[in-house]
Design a protein around this motif. Structure first.
Motif, mmCIF file in Angstrom:
data_model
loop_
_atom_site.group_PDB
_atom_site.id
_atom_site.type_symbol
_atom_site.label_atom_id
_atom_site.label_comp_id
_atom_site.label_asym_id
_atom_site.label_seq_id
_atom_site.Cartn_x
_atom_site.Cartn_y
_atom_site.Cartn_z
ATOM 1 N N ARG A 175 0.864 -1.177 0.000
ATOM 2 C CA ARG A 175 0.000 0.000 0.000
ATOM 3 C C ARG A 175 0.901 1.228 0.000
ATOM 4 N NH1 ARG A 175 -5.072 -2.095 3.190
ATOM 5 N NH2 ARG A 175 -4.452 -4.250 3.443
ATOM 6 N N LEU A 176 0.670 2.105 -0.949
ATOM 7 C CA LEU A 176 1.478 3.309 -1.072
ATOM 8 C C LEU A 176 0.889 4.419 -0.210
ATOM 9 C CD1 LEU A 176 3.963 4.310 -2.713
ATOM 10 C CD2 LEU A 176 2.319 5.378 -4.261
ATOM 11 N N ALA A 177 1.755 5.170 0.465
ATOM 12 C CA ALA A 177 1.285 6.264 1.321
ATOM 13 C C ALA A 177 2.236 7.447 1.215
ATOM 14 C CB ALA A 177 1.186 5.807 2.775
ATOM 15 N N ARG A 178 1.715 8.625 1.501
ATOM 16 C CA ARG A 178 2.499 9.862 1.463
ATOM 17 C C ARG A 178 2.960 10.205 2.864
ATOM 18 N NH1 ARG A 178 1.494 15.408 -0.935
ATOM 19 N NH2 ARG A 178 3.578 16.319 -0.782
ATOM 20 N N LEU A 179 4.208 10.624 2.976
ATOM 21 C CA LEU A 179 4.779 11.014 4.266
ATOM 22 C C LEU A 179 4.973 12.516 4.382
ATOM 23 C CD1 LEU A 179 7.488 8.222 4.559
ATOM 24 C CD2 LEU A 179 5.274 8.326 5.716
ATOM 25 N N GLY A 180 4.704 13.254 3.335
ATOM 26 C CA GLY A 180 4.947 14.690 3.347
ATOM 27 C C GLY A 180 6.147 15.035 2.487
ATOM 28 N N TYR A 181 6.322 16.350 2.258
ATOM 29 C CA TYR A 181 7.401 16.799 1.380
ATOM 30 C C TYR A 181 7.321 16.015 0.058
ATOM 31 C CZ TYR A 181 8.999 18.275 6.035
ATOM 32 O OH TYR A 181 9.067 18.786 7.296
ATOM 33 N N ARG A 182 8.445 15.404 -0.367
ATOM 34 C CA ARG A 182 8.444 14.526 -1.540
ATOM 35 C C ARG A 182 8.614 13.062 -1.110
ATOM 36 N NH1 ARG A 182 6.716 18.618 -3.301
ATOM 37 N NH2 ARG A 182 7.524 19.887 -5.024
ATOM 38 N N ASP A 183 8.312 12.774 0.140
ATOM 39 C CA ASP A 183 8.555 11.456 0.718
ATOM 40 C C ASP A 183 7.305 10.577 0.683
ATOM 41 O OD1 ASP A 183 11.086 12.421 1.351
ATOM 42 O OD2 ASP A 183 10.476 13.040 3.364
ATOM 43 N N TYR A 184 7.509 9.316 0.295
ATOM 44 C CA TYR A 184 6.454 8.308 0.248
ATOM 45 C C TYR A 184 6.954 7.044 0.935
ATOM 46 C CZ TYR A 184 4.046 11.170 -3.239
ATOM 47 O OH TYR A 184 3.407 12.191 -3.881
ATOM 48 N N CYS A 185 6.039 6.136 1.219
ATOM 49 C CA CYS A 185 6.448 4.831 1.736
ATOM 50 C C CYS A 185 5.574 3.760 1.103
ATOM 51 C CB CYS A 185 6.360 4.765 3.262
ATOM 52 S SG CYS A 185 4.687 4.832 3.932
ATOM 53 N N SER A 186 6.114 2.572 1.048
ATOM 54 C CA SER A 186 5.376 1.416 0.558
ATOM 55 C C SER A 186 5.226 0.461 1.731
ATOM 56 C CB SER A 186 6.142 0.753 -0.587
ATOM 57 O OG SER A 186 5.405 -0.319 -1.105
ATOM 58 N N VAL A 187 4.004 0.256 2.185
ATOM 59 C CA VAL A 187 3.753 -0.585 3.351
ATOM 60 C C VAL A 187 3.671 -2.039 2.896
ATOM 61 C CG1 VAL A 187 2.195 -1.081 5.259
ATOM 62 C CG2 VAL A 187 2.505 1.276 4.480
ATOM 63 N N THR A 188 4.636 -2.840 3.336
ATOM 64 C CA THR A 188 4.671 -4.254 2.964
ATOM 65 C C THR A 188 4.650 -5.175 4.180
ATOM 66 O OG1 THR A 188 7.095 -4.186 2.875
ATOM 67 C CG2 THR A 188 5.902 -3.803 0.805
#
Length: 199
Positions: A175-188
């Motif tokens: 699941r892709l999520a936004r962390l702010g700024y230009r930062d994202y994370c992929s929840v695995t």
């Protein structure tokens, strides 16, 4: 540190954008008289079970859309929209659809996103999304500040990609999520947690 948002933070980047995170991404598709549209929004969440409801916020405007963005303008026009969930393999296409294209440009074509028709509403959806939520508009709520709107929708149809169903549960590869700024994370990595009433 402490700061009052009305007085500024003195930092090179606004920390507010990253404090409430991770935030799921609503990849919203709409159809209006000017054509089809697809754009990502990270101020988004589910807000009720029965009937299922969700909200997202649109927080700026385009010069060619009278004080809002293409998405909100088309939802006002039609009263429907579709929220497509984003997985990591769709990140480049999702990012491409955030480009400030002229009103009427088709982001599906611009980002080469496969398009499918919704079942309950006259609207396109992202065919490869892990899930797509067909929504009927409940209300558009003006928020404080210029061009800030909260869009509240009732989910009236749900598409789930077959490979994202595991043992009767929605379980996409990530699941892709936004962390702010230009930062994202992929929840695995996930884990289960029993509630007090389960014991």
């Amino acid at each position: 540190m402490f700061y009052r948002p009305s007085e500024g933070h003195g930092l090179p980047h606004n920390p507010w954008n990253a404090i409430v995170a991770p935030r799921p991404i609503a990849w919203i598709s709409t159809r209006g008289t000017m054509g089809d549209n697809l754009a990502p929004y990270s101020f988004f969440n589910a807000v009720a079970y029965t009937p299922p409801q969700l909200v997202f916020a649109s927080t700026s405007a385009k010069a060619d859309r009278e004080g809002t963005k293409d998405t909100t303008a088309q939802i006002r026009e039609t009263g429907v929209f579709c929220v497509n969930i984003v997985s990591h393999d769709l990140i480049e296409a999702m990012n491409a659809t955030s480009a400030p294209l002229p009103a009427g440009a088709d982001e599906f074509e611009h980002a080469r996103v496969a398009k499918a028709e919704c079942e309950t509403i006259p609207c396109p959806r992202a065919a490869e999304a892990p899930a797509s939520l067909e929504c009927r508009l409940v209300q558009i709520i003006p928020l404080l500040g210029k061009a800030n709107y909260l869009i509240h929708g009732e989910v009236i149809g749900i598409h789930i990609r077959p490979d994202c169903l595991q043992d009767g549960r929605f379980s996409p590869p990530d699941r892709l999520a936004r962390l702010g700024y230009r930062d994202y994370c992929s929840v695995t990595e996930t884990f289960e947690l029993a509630r007090p009433e389960d014991t």
